[in-house]
Design an enzyme around this catalytic site. Structure first.
Site, PDB file in Angstrom:
ATOM      1  N   CYS D  34     -98.431 -67.012 -32.846  1.00  0.00           N
ATOM      2  CA  CYS D  34     -97.433 -66.003 -32.433  1.00  0.00           C
ATOM      3  C   CYS D  34     -96.510 -65.636 -33.587  1.00  0.00           C
ATOM      4  O   CYS D  34     -95.757 -64.665 -33.480  1.00  0.00           O
ATOM      5  CB  CYS D  34     -96.607 -66.509 -31.255  1.00  0.00           C
ATOM      6  SG  CYS D  34     -97.597 -66.746 -29.763  1.00  0.00           S
ATOM      7  N   HIS D  81     -94.309 -48.709 -27.091  1.00  0.00           N
ATOM      8  CA  HIS D  81     -95.040 -48.349 -28.309  1.00  0.00           C
ATOM      9  C   HIS D  81     -94.193 -48.567 -29.568  1.00  0.00           C
ATOM     10  O   HIS D  81     -94.305 -47.825 -30.544  1.00  0.00           O
ATOM     11  CB  HIS D  81     -95.571 -46.908 -28.237  1.00  0.00           C
ATOM     12  CG  HIS D  81     -96.806 -46.791 -27.393  1.00  0.00           C
ATOM     13  ND1 HIS D  81     -96.770 -46.846 -26.033  1.00  0.00           N
ATOM     14  CD2 HIS D  81     -98.118 -46.647 -27.729  1.00  0.00           C
ATOM     15  CE1 HIS D  81     -98.006 -46.730 -25.544  1.00  0.00           C
ATOM     16  NE2 HIS D  81     -98.841 -46.618 -26.549  1.00  0.00           N
ATOM     17  N   GLU D 125     -95.335 -61.326 -20.162  1.00  0.00           N
ATOM     18  CA  GLU D 125     -95.828 -61.127 -21.529  1.00  0.00           C
ATOM     19  C   GLU D 125     -97.352 -61.057 -21.502  1.00  0.00           C
ATOM     20  O   GLU D 125     -97.966 -60.276 -22.222  1.00  0.00           O
ATOM     21  CB  GLU D 125     -95.354 -62.283 -22.408  1.00  0.00           C
ATOM     22  CG  GLU D 125     -95.544 -62.031 -23.880  1.00  0.00           C
ATOM     23  CD  GLU D 125     -94.919 -63.125 -24.715  1.00  0.00           C
ATOM     24  OE1 GLU D 125     -93.798 -62.936 -25.205  1.00  0.00           O
ATOM     25  OE2 GLU D 125     -95.559 -64.199 -24.887  1.00  0.00           O
TER      26      GLU D 125
END
Lengths: 136, 136, 136, 136, 136, 136
Positions: D34, D81, D125
């Site tokens: 991550c 985005h 998530e």
């Protein structure tokens, strides 16, 4: 040692959002296309949650077969494939928003479920809009 | 500033509902087809929720990689692809209802998770039947 | 003008993967934990698809109420809450992999559905593993 | 008579987990893949829940059309985005874990929603990892 | 008697849509916010489908444990938690649209799966946008 | 090298199943509670699939932003929050079964999508009942 058990059910119904004290223009202003006088409809998903102690004999808080039948007799029998405004008496004078439908379902089930058990009702009007009522 | 983090996992297991104090007829009367002596099974979906403060160094309440490994070692290793009645010792004398399985999982995880964190376990037996235990 | 109609159903069952021609070590080598002699189980999700012309009188390819009842009588009645290896005769000698279960279900339904209609069966063993059989 | 209304929304964003006080080796030790400096990303699913009394005129706790627009203007406009670390100012100095993103979203929405209403934010998530913040 | 077996997997990645032959204005005109030079990302859901005869010894078209490992080694190892444009060589010169990613995955898997088996790849970029490539 | 791109959309509508050549008793016999003259309704989920070659300039079979707008202008604008029998002209004389709605949507979209691309329409009436039409 309290556990919550949940049972999902569903029903398909037509409705419109409408306040009879307002004219059509005001209803459209507040409710938009949801006030269409020809109705629209939903696949309602219902989750009934009951909280209480585990019965040591059965390992159940409440037999979900019993809860399923209560949902069928108290809710689905009267709501499924119906027009809520036209065919469910309480909504003749109560706007069938998801909030009000959830409260009506909670009240119906509360009368039939053991008073020692807590009750919560969640109602999905669409996959993106849903409400929960716990009686508080 | 408390946040709840959730981690989903799943396991596949066989079980039957059964109270050894009752004869077969009584077990069938109470548990119906769930008491089939040949067993049936489920894809259990498990959601473990942990509530606590966010650690300012990591931004985590609890590292979900650590939680995932705890779920694997404490739950999946012993429950996945098993017969709960026959192969998981606690269910030799405890009926493996969803309620009791959730409490057993909570007790296993409670021992390994920091005492400053709250713990909740939700277990789906089917997409329509599920239970939650928070230790209250 | 051919349309395909789909109906979903589900059943919960126990099974193990096992080839009686092999010893336990070989079964474990090939099938891993799926060969556990105490069984495990699944929530099987079944999708039956029927393709044909739309009947101009009804607007249906096939009445889904009829298809639902066929699925209940041909599949669910015999498979739901059962041990597939022990209680479903065909799997006494046929390994109950998802592939073989799908073919068995297809063969059962093929006999009862109008020959002018095409038939396809999809079976989810878990949300991540599923199979489709079309009779080709 | 308090009801909770929920509205789901989603946004797609890139992020990495990173503590600027640590070197790369320490970031990798704590955050694993991550912490990839080239970023990765998610389809974040957001559920905003608002609790309050039902307005007898509308049957609404809060008009979900209004809530949808608030989510768009306060959250999606700035997060969708985007690269959270590079383009959302607060995450220049705050690690964009799911926990921290949920708190940031809660704080943004809390300023615009009637103080008489309770607010809760849930953020997925991934389908297996999600967090909830209620302001407590 | 051909059966199709499906295996789902997922990976999280960052990307941007970009044609290097065009300037930024043209890229924005065609790809909109998907051309953000700071990247955005997705939880990609991948479904790999393999069609062939059932092996009478195993009851499998293909062992899904083997397919799962192939997906891990051929796809997830290189794509998960990566920036597709920056870190996956093929996308240095190929726009990482869902269409192109699906074709790339199909080509990688085709090399490793028995030639007697048909192969299909479905890739969800979001729950509302997905693509399928079958090699035709 | 043909790829299929899919776009999901949804609309909420009221309808009833009804053949005007039959009396009410016959309509009830064939369509059951779906023939309720007061209507019921559904959250329809629509999946539009378009198959063709990948454009090497864009990496797209078809720009999904364009497809989304076509679905909005050709389908959602006329169907969403409507009574299909009363307000959508074609269903004045055509029974709005899922089969017929899917064919109507396919015909509307076929006129606006490049003839070099194949078109398929899938329509969910409920999560358990859905249909597919490909124009064959």
């Amino acid at each position: 040692m309290k556990v919550t058990v949940h049972r999902k059910a569903h029903f398909n119904a037509a409705h419109r959002l409408f306040n009879p004290k307002w004219d059509d223009a005001k209803n459209y202003e507040i409710f938009g296309k949801c006030s269409n006088p020809f109705y629209h409809g939903h696949n309602y998903e219902l989750i009934v949650a009951v909280t209480g102690d585990i019965d040591p004999e059965t390992g159940f808080v409440m037999d979900l077969k019993v809860l399923r039948k209560l949902i069928e007799s108290e809710v689905l029998k009267n709501f499924d494939h119906k027009n809520l405004n036209e065919e469910v008496a309480v909504f003749a004078t109560l706007n069938p928003t998801a909030e009000n439908i959830a409260v009506v379902i909670w009240n119906k089930l509360r009368k039939t479920i053991n008073k020692g058990l807590e009750l919560s009702v969640t109602l999905y009007e669409t996959p993106r809009n849903y409400v929960t009522y716990t009686g508080d």
